[in-house]
Design a protein around this motif. Sequence first.
Motif, PDB file in Angstrom:
ATOM      1  N   TRP A  65       0.608  -1.272  -0.056  1.00 40.78           N
ATOM      2  CA  TRP A  65       0.188  -0.136   0.011  1.00 40.78           C
ATOM      3  C   TRP A  65       0.709   1.359  -0.019  1.00 40.78           C
ATOM      4  O   TRP A  65       0.204   2.395  -0.212  1.00 40.78           O
ATOM      5  N   PHE A  66       2.123   1.220   0.272  1.00 45.85           N
ATOM      6  CA  PHE A  66       2.989   2.332   0.331  1.00 45.85           C
ATOM      7  C   PHE A  66       3.586   2.459  -1.078  1.00 45.85           C
ATOM      8  O   PHE A  66       4.485   1.559  -1.395  1.00 45.85           O
ATOM      9  N   LYS A  67       2.913   3.377  -1.991  1.00 50.30           N
ATOM     10  CA  LYS A  67       3.497   3.598  -3.473  1.00 50.30           C
ATOM     11  C   LYS A  67       5.015   4.111  -3.522  1.00 50.30           C
ATOM     12  O   LYS A  67       5.502   3.746  -4.455  1.00 50.30           O
ATOM     13  N   SER A  78       6.074  11.287   0.827  1.00 49.81           N
ATOM     14  CA  SER A  78       5.413   9.905   0.522  1.00 49.81           C
ATOM     15  C   SER A  78       4.192   9.886   0.231  1.00 49.81           C
ATOM     16  O   SER A  78       3.303  10.634   0.465  1.00 49.81           O
ATOM     17  N   THR A  80       0.933   7.165  -0.106  1.00 50.34           N
ATOM     18  CA  THR A  80       0.101   6.098   0.223  1.00 50.34           C
ATOM     19  C   THR A  80      -1.216   5.740  -0.766  1.00 50.34           C
ATOM     20  O   THR A  80      -1.985   6.613  -1.057  1.00 50.34           O
ATOM     21  N   ASP A  81      -1.297   4.461  -1.164  1.00 48.91           N
ATOM     22  CA  ASP A  81      -2.621   4.112  -1.991  1.00 48.91           C
ATOM     23  C   ASP A  81      -3.623   3.894  -0.746  1.00 48.91           C
ATOM     24  O   ASP A  81      -3.515   2.728  -0.293  1.00 48.91           O
ATOM     25  N   LEU A  82      -4.273   4.702  -0.639  1.00 50.83           N
ATOM     26  CA  LEU A  82      -5.287   4.705   0.444  1.00 50.83           C
ATOM     27  C   LEU A  82      -6.539   3.489   0.541  1.00 50.83           C
ATOM     28  O   LEU A  82      -6.560   2.885   1.381  1.00 50.83           O
ATOM     29  N   PHE A  85      -4.375   0.597   1.389  1.00 49.61           N
ATOM     30  CA  PHE A  85      -4.209   0.488   3.069  1.00 49.61           C
ATOM     31  C   PHE A  85      -5.470   0.259   3.800  1.00 49.61           C
ATOM     32  O   PHE A  85      -5.492  -0.412   4.793  1.00 49.61           O
ATOM     33  N   VAL A 112      -1.849  11.069  -0.074  1.00 46.66           N
ATOM     34  CA  VAL A 112      -2.556   9.900  -0.335  1.00 46.66           C
ATOM     35  C   VAL A 112      -3.172   9.767  -1.496  1.00 46.66           C
ATOM     36  O   VAL A 112      -3.620  10.851  -2.266  1.00 46.66           O
ATOM     37  N   PHE A 165      -0.029   3.010   9.725  1.00 46.71           N
ATOM     38  CA  PHE A 165       0.063   3.935   8.672  1.00 46.71           C
ATOM     39  C   PHE A 165       1.544   4.436   8.625  1.00 46.71           C
ATOM     40  O   PHE A 165       2.101   4.825   7.477  1.00 46.71           O
ATOM     41  N   THR A 168       5.903   2.040   7.155  1.00 51.82           N
ATOM     42  CA  THR A 168       5.602   2.088   5.747  1.00 51.82           C
ATOM     43  C   THR A 168       6.306   0.921   5.172  1.00 51.82           C
ATOM     44  O   THR A 168       6.066   0.504   3.891  1.00 51.82           O
TER      45      THR A 168
END
Length: 171
Positions: A65-67, A78, A80-82, A85, A112, A165, A168
């Motif tokens: 989920w961490f792109k 940073s 994040t693919d919400l 996640f 996000v 969250f 990562t």
Amino acid sequence: MAKRISLREYQQGVMDRLQSVAAVAQVDACLGIMIGTENWLVDLADVAEVMPVPAIASVPLGFAWFKGVANIRGNLVSVTDLPAFFGLPHPGFTAMSRLVLLQPRHLPHAAVLVNRMLGLKHVADLTLLPAAVDKKPWVGDVYQDAAGQNWKTLDVAALVGQPSFLQTGIA
């Protein structure tokens, strides 16, 4: 006979009315976004910027989920693919997808990915639903619109406060 006021008093009155209208608008309006296939609301005060998805460099040993990180005007942010996640199924990101930069007071240099923007929504136009017992910490109030669609409120402060969250990558 009309009362005479000075130019300064007139300008101050105009400024007071503008500030009053702006304060009311900020309280009522939220940003509508689609995370996965769900409708969500985000307080405008929690969003620094919304932009098309830039190039994202992946980071080794990061969770799925961490792109990775994106270069936004010379700053590494940073990403994040919400939907991932949250564990939500989604069809993937398209040209309609957006990067939502979070206010630095919550988490500096963080953004996000969301599936699409749905525009501004006014809370006054929605009906508050009873609170779910088993909701995630980042889910605030849940509303329903006139068409019967549910809208979850994203609590950004609670989201960025979650250790999962913030972690990562594989430790």
